[in-house]
Write an enzyme that holds these catalytic residues in place. Structure first.
Site: not given
Ligand code: 13P
Length: 270
Positions: A11, A13, A99, A101, A185, A191, A231
């Site tokens: 992903n 982002k 997601h 976010e 997740e 992150g 992560s």
């Molecule tokens: P990270 O792998 O950067 O922690 O992000 C995970 C994520 O949100 C994947 O959709």
């Protein structure tokens, strides 16, 4: 014994321009890749502006393409939005839905995500439905409750789709329920470098599989893929994939560099 094909989904982002994405594909093309489609399917979910031509650039490398979001309507006055048919026309096969976010910053609700999941399957896109608890919820012992409600909303909508399939037969190109992908997740692991333990992730993912079984039956629960995200890095992905119910990973930061993505892929193919 797992019979499901593993899924490694990057992903990106809101990172990478169109040119950056094509440069990533060119770097992958110069690398030896696992490309064992029977063992692991590799996918990149890119920003909408980077999707044009990306499926063609990735196809010879056996990397699929997905989007990170979609609107449920076929078309209409929805400024800034993108529909399933627009994504399909660019060669997308997957779409991330719900997601954390998007839930946090763009007010996506369980009901929105449920509706979009049905639309994605109906139109022929594989939904990667994201669920997960916040740190506060985990510390308050609310993880299972949160997961039940997030997954439950999607499963209720899918049950309804099944129930109506006699009156509303699926259109050509529609996908079966077993195509469903769920990504667990935990929000506190995204992150942050603070990943969930593989055992904790397995426990929640088993719960998700049980919820699918209860709602949609054993066969679909056996076929649906459930990923862990938060992560994930080349040096910890294998510990997740060893778990009996974890079928792959949804990876943010570590999917941005070609060498890191290839290493994740290699580790997934082992
Ligand atoms: P990270 O792998 O950067 O922690 O992000 C995970 C994520 O949100 C994947 O959709």
């Amino acid at each position: 014994m797992k019979t499901r094909v593993k899924l490694l989904a990057g992903n990106w982002k809101m990172y990478k321009t169109h040119a950056d994405a094509l440069a990533f594909a060119a770097e992958l093309a110069a690398t030896t890749l696992p490309r064992d489609d029977a063992a692991v399917e590799a996918v990149i979910c890119a920003p909408a502006t980077a999707l044009f031509g990306l499926a063609d650039a990735f196809a010879p490398l056996h990397v699929g393409v997905g989007a990170q979001h979609m609107h449920e309507a076929q078309e209409g006055a929805f400024t800034g939005e993108v529909s399933a048919s627009m994504l399909l026309a660019l060669g997308c096969r997957y779409v991330i839905l719900g997601h954390s976010e998007r839930r946090a910053h763009f007010a996506e609700s369980d009901a929105n995500v449920a509706k979009k999941t049905v639309v994605a399957l109906d139109r022929g896109l594989i939904p990667i439905v994201c669920v997960g608890e916040t740190l506060e919820q985990r510390e308050g012992g609310q993880t299972a409750t949160v997961i039940r409600s997030q997954v439950g909303a999607v499963l209720a909508a899918l049950r309804e789709r099944e129930a109506q399939s006699d009156q509303n037969p699926p259109a050509t190109g529609a996908l079966p329920l077993a195509s469903l992908v769920v990504a667990y997740e935990p929000v506190w692991a995204i992150g942050t470098g603070r990943s969930s333990s593989a055992q904790d992730a397995q426990e929640v993912i088993l719960l998700i599989r049980e919820l699918i079984r209860a709602a949609l039956g054993a066969e679909i629960a056996q076929q649906a893929r459930i990923l862990y995200g938060g992560s994930v890095k080349p040096d910890n992905i294998a510990t997740y994939l060893k778990q009996p119910d974890i079928d792959g990973a949804l990876v943010g930061g570590a999917s941005l560099k070609p060498e890191s993505f290839v290493e994740l892929w290699r580790q997934s193919a082992l």
